[in-house]
Scaffold this active site. Structure first.
Site, PDB file in Angstrom:
ATOM      1  N   SER A 178       0.725  -1.068  -0.036  1.00  0.00           N
ATOM      2  CA  SER A 178      -0.003  -0.020  -0.075  1.00  0.00           C
ATOM      3  C   SER A 178       0.867   1.313   0.133  1.00  0.00           C
ATOM      4  CB  SER A 178      -1.237  -0.122   1.156  1.00  0.00           C
ATOM      5  OG  SER A 178      -1.893  -1.136   1.260  1.00  0.00           O
ATOM      6  N   GLU A 201      -3.977 -14.099   1.362  1.00  0.00           N
ATOM      7  CA  GLU A 201      -4.588 -13.142   2.670  1.00  0.00           C
ATOM      8  C   GLU A 201      -5.776 -13.093   2.925  1.00  0.00           C
ATOM      9  OE1 GLU A 201      -3.470  -8.645   3.989  1.00  0.00           O
ATOM     10  OE2 GLU A 201      -3.514  -8.815   1.750  1.00  0.00           O
TER      11      GLU A 201
END
Length: 406
Positions: free
Chosen positions: A139, A254
């Site tokens: 991110s 994830e």
């Protein structure tokens, strides 16, 4: 999907339970380190990491690390069913392997799928033994939900690369030895096609790690700045320009593990609080506790569906997104109820870990953001599973966002 153990699975569960009884500390004992991941600092964090590494090495020596990994890479060649069984039994003891989840349950399988044989031999064995902890450089301030918009660049420099840019919301970066980096290597092609993944040695110069103080009082997340970070040749993770495909593999794992471990305060904990708490006019504790019990069972069933899909070689995209949404809602509900049952005492904190209930409440919003926000999961379900047009998806997302604010 089979929710009961076969004779072989029951025998494996019995073997695991017997081994854990002989090797793992009991919950509540002085050696218990099952709590505190992401909330500790200083000497407490160092002790937690040391205990975690020792436990992971013990698992590897006993043949309980990487149960579903291929044997040629140090695993046991078993199915995800055995992994679920082991996780269920391990959760009853005072131990945790949470610090290795990013490595062993997300990056490790991605390495097996996309890395070169030389890279597999280099990274997988120490990963399984807990000798190297990993994080993800994904991110960015302007690329969170829209991850393909990353601006961190990796430019060719001879056989290697020079990286410049910024990442944020990185879990555990201060104590990790390696990272998986997503960077833009070609700005002239569509954004999904100009990305490449890299292996990053955290000891290299050019990485500035800055902890982010959260409202819990801890600094589990970090931001990083890359200033002419030089990566040697062979650092590419997968083919150049194929980074998005590599990342999708990691994100699939994830989503699959989100909610499969920490489920927030348990029904038994909340029931104990309810029995001890004074009556509150207008409250409906019985109904609220029933909702918690149902929520726990739903998480168990959704997790079983995810693992069943993986065991049959299918991408559990739908199941993972549904579980992710329910997981975040469930933790929000249970932590709020835990505080309500304590009254004013639920607001008391002391130190970075704080009171157990107060910390859980302050940390609970993270579960609706990490691993893809609720809105992103709804868009996945709407577009890829239900075939809803993009315009309708945007309207639905805005409506849900407004409902969440009301």
């Amino acid at each position: 999907m089979n929710l009961t153990d076969t004779p072989a699975e029951a025998a494996f569960r019995a073997r695991v339970r017997l081994w854990l009884q002989s090797n793992a500390p009991e919950k509540g004992s002085p050696e218990d380190f099952s709590h505190g991941y992401g909330a500790l600092e200083g000497e407490a964090e160092e002790r937690f990491l040391r205990q975690s590494r020792d436990w992971q090495a013990k698992l590897a020596d006993a043949g309980f690390a990487g149960l579903s990994w291929p044997k040629e890479y140090g695993g046991q060649g078993l199915s995800t069913t055995e992994e679920i069984i082991f996780a269920e039994e391990q959760s009853k003891f005072g131990v945790t392997t949470a610090v290795f989840d990013v490595a062993i349950r997300m990056i490790g399988p991605t390495i097996i799928a996309h890395a070169t044989e030389e890279q597999k031999q280099r990274f997988l064995p120490p990963m399984l033994r807990g000798e190297e902890i990993w994080c993800q450089f994904y991110s960015e301030p302007l690329a969170g939900s829209d991850l393909a918009s990353v601006r961190t660049t990796a430019v060719r420099d001879g056989d290697g690369w020079v990286v410049n840019g910024q990442k944020v919301w990185t879990s555990g970066a201060t104590y990790c030895q390696w990272a998986m980096l997503l960077a833009r290597t070609d700005a002239e092609v569509p954004k999904h096609k100009g990305l490449t993944c890299f292996f990053v040695d955290m000891a290299l110069p050019g990485i500035d790690i800055r902890p982010l103080r959260q409202m819990t009082g801890s600094s589990h997340f970090n931001e990083e700045f890359f200033d002419d970070l030089r990566l040697p040749g062979g650092s590419e993770f997968g083919a150049v320009g194929n980074g998005w495909r590599v990342v999708l593999t990691t994100l699939t794992y994830e989503r699959a593990i989100m909610g499969g471990g920490h489920k927030g305060p348990s029904f038994d904990e909340l029931r104990g609080l309810a029995l001890a708490a004074p009556d509150q006019p207008g409250s409906d504790r019985r109904r609220e506790l029933i909702d918690v019990y149902i929520g726990e069972r739903m998480l168990d069933l959704l997790d079983a569906r995810v693992q069943s899909a993986l065991a049959h070689g299918r991408d559990p995209e739908m199941e993972s997104s549904v579980k992710k949404i329910h997981h975040g809602r469930h933790i929000s509900r249970t932590t709020r109820l835990g505080l309500d049952l304590q009254g004013a005492a639920g607001m008391v904190t002391d130190g970075p870990m704080g009171d157990h209930w107060a910390y859980e409440a302050l940390n609970s919003p993270m579960y609706r953001i990490a691993g893809g926000t609720d809105e992103i999961q709804r868009n996945i379900l709407a577009g890829r599973i239900l075939g809803v047009p993009a315009a309708a998806k945007r309207t639905s997302t805005i409506t849900h966002a407004r409902e969440g604010q009301s």
